[in-house]
Design an enzyme around this catalytic site. Structure first.
Site, PDB file in Angstrom:
ATOM      1  N   GLY A 288      -2.990  -7.406   8.186  1.00 52.83           N
ATOM      2  CA  GLY A 288      -2.356  -7.649   9.481  1.00 52.83           C
ATOM      3  C   GLY A 288      -0.890  -8.007   9.418  1.00 52.83           C
TER       4      GLY A 288
ATOM      5  N   GLY B  75      -5.298  -2.876   8.704  1.00 53.61           N
ATOM      6  CA  GLY B  75      -5.006  -1.704   9.519  1.00 53.61           C
ATOM      7  C   GLY B  75      -4.782  -1.990  10.986  1.00 53.61           C
TER       8      GLY B  75
ATOM      9  N   LYS C  77      -8.115   0.640  -5.260  1.00 49.29           N
ATOM     10  CA  LYS C  77      -9.316   0.079  -4.634  1.00 49.29           C
ATOM     11  C   LYS C  77     -10.576   0.800  -5.087  1.00 49.29           C
ATOM     12  CE  LYS C  77      -7.016  -1.145  -0.253  1.00 49.29           C
ATOM     13  NZ  LYS C  77      -6.983  -2.610  -0.289  1.00 49.29           N
TER      14      LYS C  77
ATOM     15  N   ARG D  73      -6.496 -20.400   7.246  1.00 51.76           N
ATOM     16  CA  ARG D  73      -6.763 -21.771   7.711  1.00 51.76           C
ATOM     17  C   ARG D  73      -8.177 -22.206   7.333  1.00 51.76           C
ATOM     18  NH1 ARG D  73      -3.045 -24.444  10.516  1.00 51.76           N
ATOM     19  NH2 ARG D  73      -1.502 -23.321  11.767  1.00 51.76           N
TER      20      ARG D  73
ATOM     21  N   ASP E  28       0.844  -1.198   0.000  1.00 53.40           N
ATOM     22  CA  ASP E  28       0.000   0.000   0.000  1.00 53.40           C
ATOM     23  C   ASP E  28       0.875   1.242   0.000  1.00 53.40           C
ATOM     24  OD1 ASP E  28      -2.277  -1.512   0.187  1.00 53.40           O
ATOM     25  OD2 ASP E  28      -2.873  -0.802   2.171  1.00 53.40           O
TER      26      ASP E  28
ATOM     27  N   SER F 252      -0.705  -1.176   6.082  1.00 54.28           N
ATOM     28  CA  SER F 252      -0.140  -0.223   7.029  1.00 54.28           C
ATOM     29  C   SER F 252       1.212  -0.671   7.569  1.00 54.28           C
ATOM     30  CB  SER F 252      -1.130  -0.036   8.172  1.00 54.28           C
ATOM     31  OG  SER F 252      -2.452   0.005   7.660  1.00 54.28           O
TER      32      SER F 252
END
Lengths: 207, 295
Positions: B215, B154, B82, B166, B25, B237
């Site tokens: 994440g 984020g 996006k 998973r 990003d 992020s």
């Protein structure tokens, strides 16, 4: 090659980034043994090498970061049969303007990166390829380069209708702007394995 | 001879070229240059990274076209952008701008709470998020040529990315072991078209490339997702909210290539400075969770 009782050829597939798994699958389907190459130690005992599609800027950086650049420059110049597809062709070319890192600079071609524009101008088309007998070859061009300069010892393998060179060969080196690993038509992989057999390169270095 | 554009092979093929790579990003041309220099295989152009979208609140929309063009001009790698879920006009605008891939993203405020974009209508390919196999196949049925598991964007917390990856592979393995007569009911339960469900049963994976998103903050996070079956990672992020983005970005690129080599992972994990501070995904109220958006 497996049918005459000899060992299948061991073909390295540069596995730093890009669609190396597709090349490995195509090689397996042709009876060759693919070997993923990420570090110099992986180069031992190869009969040939494929540099896959991906991002040439990313691949060039990772070649440099882990000491692959110099051994691969030496191997490709000393006769290891090597085939670059799309980004791989850029990595093989002597002249690749805009690529901001050293590449293998093994093959006497110049490439224009991303010659057709952004993704919406990516295309597929049929190519007449004399080196592959029979029907036209369906070629997939994804943000593809063209080969805009061909040295005196380099032969043209395929061209678009407008004359743009999209596949070329210089002895043991092969470059294609398009992606034979995406189509399921394995005639280009068989053509490369034929080059490997003709070169019958004695198991190159990397010890 | 006839030239064809915008075909399924070309859309899916570009994602295949991104495999083994990191999509970062970026919010300015300068950040895009840092990302390319670090070895990103593509950049995602947006106005604010997800952590700042969370902080700012309000409505998150498609980015300013001038900003996107600035980023396109700064790099040679593919540029993604996006669009809001269901906002097919934002997608038309992005296609007209010559964006290489559109992310129909839950990180932006949804424009339609029942329907996603009919992605078959476009020549430009789309990537969409999923939390499980059913959601992935619904997006593919609508024309998505690439999937990413959602994670929780984020946060800098990897737990939701792991959960979704998973869950996806658990669904795939279950389907693979299923006798053929049970696949009809499986399709009903997955709320996905039978033909795609059958294809997953036959090939044992998604029919398109699958990255991990939401994440990833460290090289170890990126390698974890690769070892869990991702074919590449999106980092939002995690890079530009850290102490030293250029160094961290390079380290994450190396970690994705050498994801199975703990010695290299140990080496690239050193000297990175502080990671983004982050927010525990568990501490988010349901209305703050982005992964639940999408139908």
């Amino acid at each position: 090659m497996t049918t005459n009782g000899t060992q299948p050829p061991r073909i390295g597939v540069l596995a730093l980034q890009g669609d190396f798994a597709e090349h490995a699958a195509s090689l397996r389907a042709c009876g060759a043994e693919p070997v993923e190459v990420r570090l110099p130690a992986d180069l031992a005992g190869l009969d040939g090498l494929i540099i896959p599609g991906g991002e040439s800027t990313t691949i060039a950086r990772l070649l440099d970061a882990y000491g692959l650049l110099e051994p691969l420059q030496a191997l490709t110049r000393s006769g290891l049969p090597t085939w670059g597809t799309c980004a791989g062709a850029i990595i093989l070319a002597k002249r690749a303007p805009g690529l901001d890192r050293p590449n293998l600079a093994a093959m006497d071609i110049g490439v224009q990166r991303n010659a057709f524009g952004s993704q919406k101008d990516s295309f597929e088309t049929d190519l007449a390829v004399a080196a592959l007998n029979g029907r036209p070859y369906r070629a997939i061009f994804i943000r593809a380069p063209i080969i805009d300069e061909v040295g005196p010892r380099t032969e043209i393998v395929a061209q678009l209708e407008d004359g743009s060179v999209v596949a070329a060969r210089q002895g043991h080196l092969l470059a294609t702007s398009f992606h034979p690993e995406l189509t399921g038509d394995d005639r280009f992989h068989r053509y490369f394995l034929q080059i490997v057999r003709e070169s019958a390169h004695p198991a190159p270095g990397g010890k | 001879m006839a030239v064809e554009k915008g075909t399924w092979l070309l859309k899916r093929g570009l994602a295949q070229m991104l495999k083994g790579g990191v999509i970062m990003d970026v919010v300015t041309p300068e950040q895009a240059t840092i990302a390319e220099e670090a070895g990103a295989c593509a950049v995602m152009a947006l106005e604010r990274v997800p952590a700042d979208i969370r902080a700012a609140g309000g409505v998150a929309r498609m980015s300013d076209p001038d900003m996107i063009i600035g980023i396109k001009e700064a790099v040679t790698i593919p540029v993604m952008a996006k669009a809001r879920i269901g906002h097919f006009v934002e997608a038309q605008v992005l296609e007209a701008l010559g964006i290489d891939y559109i992310d129909e993203s839950e990180v932006l405020t949804p424009a339609d709470e029942a329907h996603h974009i009919n992605k078959h209508d476009f020549r430009v390919p789309f990537v969409c998020g999923c939390r499980n196999l059913g959601e992935a196949l619904r997006r593919i049925a609508e024309g998505a040529a690439m999937i990413r598991t959602k994670g929780e964007a984020g946060t800098g917390d990897i737990v939701e990315a792991v959960r979704h990856m998973r869950a996806l592979w658990d669904d795939i393995r279950r389907l693979q072991n299923m006798p053929e007569e049970e696949i009809y009911t499986a399709a009903k339960e997955l709320q996905a078209p039978y033909d795609l469900v059958k294809e997953v049963h036959d090939i044992g994976r998604l029919p398109v490339v699958n990255f991990s998103a939401g994440g990833v903050a460290t090289p170890a996070d990126a390698a974890l997702m690769m070892q869990l079956g991702a074919e590449g990672v999106f980092v939002g992020s995690g890079i530009f909210k850290s102490d030293n983005p250029a160094v961290r970005a390079k380290a994450i690129v190396k970690a994705v290539t050498h994801y199975n080599n703990p010695e290299i992972l140990a080496e690239v994990s050193r000297g990175l400075g502080e990671a983004m501070r982050g927010t525990s995904a568990r501490s988010l109220a349901p209305e703050q969770q982005l992964a639940g958006r999408g139908w």
